[in-house]
Enzyme design. Structure first.
Site, short mmCIF file in Angstrom:
data_model
loop_
_atom_site.label_atom_id
_atom_site.label_comp_id
_atom_site.label_asym_id
_atom_site.label_seq_id
_atom_site.Cartn_x
_atom_site.Cartn_y
_atom_site.Cartn_z
N ARG A 1 -0.38 -35.52 -38.00
CA ARG A 1 -0.47 -36.99 -37.85
C ARG A 1 -0.70 -37.39 -36.40
NH1 ARG A 1 2.46 -39.51 -42.23
NH2 ARG A 1 1.75 -38.50 -44.12
N ASP B 1 9.38 -55.58 -40.96
CA ASP B 1 9.08 -54.16 -40.80
C ASP B 1 9.04 -53.85 -39.32
OD1 ASP B 1 7.85 -51.99 -43.00
OD2 ASP B 1 7.35 -51.52 -40.92
#
Length: 275
Positions: free
Chosen positions: A39, A145
């Site tokens: 990633r 978030d």
């Protein structure tokens, strides 16, 4: 391992573990090493850097903005409307009728979607509340978030139609506008739903700017990334925020067992605060 594009040492991985734990409470174990390499390599390549060491120095120099990019790279924001639908059915059939009794004086209902990702969860909550709470009530969803990018997506309310898989035709017609022409294959949430939701950025590890009573908290598929002590602190903070018999919904692979004893299990990953 030598065919890797970037060198990735034990020291690099240890630095990443410490950074993500200190910033977001996320516990990365050894099994996540390859995922972290894959990633973050994309991010290193994108930034035109030469190594993990360089990237980690960059993270520390840039501060919060790049910390958030790092966290987003190694966690997954995959969701759709009415995921784990039994939660929304329970909200409509059990929780809302109770709130209509207990909050009769204020006529207010507040639900927090903590870790709202791209917004499908808070919109599913808003639809459920619209369909089950009477007109004239002040009903709001707070959606937060860590990742400002997904918060922006939620605020915009535009989605690929695939995210509506499993949603009834009646609900699609009632709550979504279908895109045409260049917007074909997309849907937009109707403004009356958008106006019910307040989107914002919150790091769950920090102070929360929530000023009023919250009746229900959804925190689903968030604590899977946390170790047990961090989960315990978080769930205890949720208990402090909720009223007596307030509800907490967590993800299908999560549990409060031996983590927090201030809730009772009501059904599949549905908890109620004990008096």
């Amino acid at each position: 391992m030598n065919d890797r594009e970037f060198e990735f040492t034990e020291q690099d991985f240890s630095r990443i573990q410490k950074l993500v734990y200190d910033f977001a409470g996320i516990d990365l174990n050894e099994s996540k090493k390859n995922l972290v390499y894959n990633r973050l390599s994309k991010r290193i390549r994108f930034l035109g850097l030469q190594s993990f060491g360089q990237y980690l120095n960059y993270v520390e120099e840039q501060g919060e903005a790049e910390f958030v990019n790092l966290i987003n790279s190694i966690t997954t924001n995959l969701t759709f409307f009415f995921r784990e639908n039994h939660h929304f059915e329970y909200l409509a059939q059990v929780v809302v009728p109770k709130l209509l009794e207990t909050n009769r004086a204020t006529k207010k209902i507040r639900v927090w979607s903590a870790g709202c990702s791209t917004g499908e969860e808070p919109y599913s909550i808003a639809i459920t509340l619209k369909e089950s709470a009477p007109e004239g009530w002040d009903v709001k969803v707070i959606a937060t978030d860590l990742d400002t990018t997904v918060v922006q997506t939620g605020r915009a309310g535009v989605y690929n139609i695939d995210r509506l898989k499993g949603v009834s035709e009646a609900r699609k017609k009632r709550w979504f506008l279908k895109g045409t022409g260049k917007q074909d294959g997309l849907v937009k949430v109707k403004p009356e739903l958008q106006s019910m939701i307040e989107f914002g950025q919150i790091n769950l590890m920090n102070e929360w700017p929530l000023k009023e009573q919250i009746d229900v908290i959804f925190c689903r598929n968030v604590v899977i990334y946390f170790d047990k002590p961090t989960q315990s602190r978080l769930f205890n903070r949720y208990a402090d925020l909720l009223p007596s018999h307030g509800h907490l919904f967590i993800g299908h692979s999560e549990s409060l067992y031996k983590v927090c004893d201030r809730f009772e299990l009501m059904g599949q990953t549905i908890y109620r605060k004990i008096n």
